[in-house]
Design a protein around this motif. Structure first.
Motif, mmCIF file in Angstrom:
data_model
loop_
_atom_site.group_PDB
_atom_site.id
_atom_site.type_symbol
_atom_site.label_atom_id
_atom_site.label_comp_id
_atom_site.label_asym_id
_atom_site.label_seq_id
_atom_site.Cartn_x
_atom_site.Cartn_y
_atom_site.Cartn_z
ATOM 1 N N GLU A 67 0.839 -1.207 0.000
ATOM 2 C CA GLU A 67 0.000 0.000 0.000
ATOM 3 C C GLU A 67 0.871 1.253 0.000
ATOM 4 O O GLU A 67 0.601 2.218 -0.727
ATOM 5 C CB GLU A 67 -0.909 -0.024 1.229
ATOM 6 N N ARG A 68 1.912 1.236 0.812
ATOM 7 C CA ARG A 68 2.816 2.389 0.903
ATOM 8 C C ARG A 68 3.570 2.605 -0.402
ATOM 9 O O ARG A 68 3.668 3.733 -0.899
ATOM 10 C CB ARG A 68 3.796 2.146 2.046
ATOM 11 N N VAL A 69 4.110 1.530 -0.956
ATOM 12 C CA VAL A 69 4.875 1.625 -2.202
ATOM 13 C C VAL A 69 3.996 2.142 -3.341
ATOM 14 O O VAL A 69 4.412 3.001 -4.130
ATOM 15 C CB VAL A 69 5.492 0.256 -2.562
ATOM 16 N N ILE A 70 2.787 1.617 -3.431
ATOM 17 C CA ILE A 70 1.861 2.050 -4.481
ATOM 18 C C ILE A 70 1.536 3.531 -4.332
ATOM 19 O O ILE A 70 1.509 4.287 -5.311
ATOM 20 C CB ILE A 70 0.583 1.194 -4.459
ATOM 21 N N ALA A 71 1.290 3.973 -3.101
ATOM 22 C CA ALA A 71 0.977 5.380 -2.852
ATOM 23 C C ALA A 71 2.161 6.269 -3.233
ATOM 24 O O ALA A 71 1.984 7.344 -3.831
ATOM 25 C CB ALA A 71 0.610 5.584 -1.387
ATOM 26 N N GLU A 72 3.368 5.825 -2.915
ATOM 27 C CA GLU A 72 4.559 6.615 -3.239
ATOM 28 C C GLU A 72 4.774 6.692 -4.748
ATOM 29 O O GLU A 72 5.135 7.754 -5.275
ATOM 30 C CB GLU A 72 5.793 6.009 -2.562
ATOM 31 N N THR A 74 2.443 6.419 -7.080
ATOM 32 C CA THR A 74 1.377 7.272 -7.619
ATOM 33 C C THR A 74 1.700 8.741 -7.402
ATOM 34 O O THR A 74 1.563 9.567 -8.315
ATOM 35 C CB THR A 74 0.027 6.936 -6.952
ATOM 36 N N ASP A 75 2.159 9.075 -6.200
ATOM 37 C CA ASP A 75 2.504 10.460 -5.877
ATOM 38 C C ASP A 75 3.654 10.953 -6.752
ATOM 39 O O ASP A 75 3.608 12.070 -7.287
ATOM 40 C CB ASP A 75 2.881 10.559 -4.398
ATOM 41 N N LEU A 76 4.677 10.117 -6.911
ATOM 42 C CA LEU A 76 5.842 10.501 -7.711
ATOM 43 C C LEU A 76 5.463 10.764 -9.163
ATOM 44 O O LEU A 76 5.841 11.786 -9.746
ATOM 45 C CB LEU A 76 6.906 9.403 -7.646
ATOM 46 N N THR A 77 4.702 9.855 -9.757
ATOM 47 C CA THR A 77 4.353 10.004 -11.173
ATOM 48 C C THR A 77 3.412 11.181 -11.410
ATOM 49 O O THR A 77 3.495 11.848 -12.445
ATOM 50 C CB THR A 77 3.719 8.710 -11.718
#
Length: 326
Positions: A67-72, A74-77
């Protein structure tokens, strides 16, 4: 607000903390790398894609890491202008003893395309791929993947793995497959050599007192400061952290949860000092064990198989949730 609600609110705040472990960093690097590779390969007209898999015991924090990796990602892109071939990562939980059809329905629900009736498997696969292309999905995260085709024949397992492997090489819109599961999922992944090669599973490492133990102690200090409490000097004893990690079946995530639960019990008692007895009770509430099988009490705590106790607790928790939905 009554005391129960107050404690629940404060514990929810504690649960919001995230800790960057080595497993998190390894998985993050892998996920970011395969998604960047997908974008580069699609620009070159190459459709075969890679993926990632994180395997660890129940309660070890796999889903939280994903969940954390996916959120990061998404935020980066989003902050860097997006990607030509999509940035969205969709997460779905694989239903218990799932078939391809069950899993596709779970994915479509996550894509906001719920299926009321039960069409055939080919239709569902086609609809999943169509919706992922329409929504520019770059990655598909399947959680609890150990339940995929469980208790099925070898032929059924092969059919399941082939269906999802083919999503990574679809001619129109290939995606990166991201899996999180217990170690039992190795049977599914290793059943297909191509899938094994493309996913390169990462197995979570057992928590170590000299590494993760330091992080757990810092987390405990942070948690206590958040709720305005302190710990008793007995928790500074050299064997306490080893007992705590053993109680959590060498899982960092479970050890953190035991700390939070012990703090919750202290708060319910009106205590501002966290004591060993609170950990004794927290473990008992999880496992319903006798004192001689409680690693915070027993002199032979190293001989206690806490993994079995924790796995049973997870199964019972899942069963109670399932019963509640009926």
């Amino acid at each position: 607000m009554n005391k129960i609600e107050q404690v629940a609110t404060q514990l929810a705040e504690l649960e919001g903390h995230f800790f960057e472990t080595d497993d998190y960093r390894k998985f993050r690097t892998r996920v970011f790398r395969v998604l960047a590779r997908r974008e580069a390969r699609l620009k070159q007209g190459l459709t075969e894609q890679w993926g990632a898999a994180l395997l660890g015991p129940a309660g070890s924090g796999k889903s939280r890491i994903a969940e954390r990796v996916i959120a990061e990602y998404t935020d980066l892109t989003e902050r860097t202008g997006g990607r030509k071939f999509g940035t969205k990562i969709v997460s779905a939980i694989v239903p218990g003893k799932a078939t391809v059809r069950d899993t596709c329905k779970a994915i479509l629900k996550a894509l906001d395309y719920p299926v009321a009736r039960t069409p055939d498997e080919d239709y569902l696969i086609d609809r999943v791929m169509y919706e992922m292309k329409e929504q520019k999905v770059a990655g598909l995260h399947l959680d609890e993947m150990q339940d995929a085709g469980r208790y099925k024949t070898s032929d059924s397992m092969e059919q399941f793995s082939k269906r999802f492997r083919n999503m990574t090489q679809d001619k129109n819109w290939p995606i990166c497959l991201i899996l999180t599961a217990t170690p039992e999922a190795k049977q599914f992944i290793n059943h297909d050599r191509t899938l094994t090669r493309r996913l390169k599973p990462i197995e979570m490492s057992p928590a170590r007192p000299e590494v993760e133990g330091v992080m757990i102690r810092k987390a405990m200090t942070t948690f206590l400061a958040t709720v305005g409490a302190v710990h008793h000097p007995e928790l500074d004893r050299p064997d306490f952290m080893r007992r705590l990690i053993h109680a959590g079946a060498q899982c960092f995530g479970v050890a953190i949860e035991l700390v939070q639960e012990a703090i919750g019990l202290a708060m319910m008692e009106g205590e501002t000092t966290l004591k060993l007895d609170h950990f004794v009770d927290a473990y008992f509430e999880r496992t319903d064990c006798d004192d001689e099988l409680n690693p915070f009490i027993s002199d032979i705590w190293r001989a206690i198989d806490t993994k079995i106790a924790m796995e049973r607790a997870v199964r019972e928790k899942k069963s109670s949730k399932t019963a509640g939905k009926r």
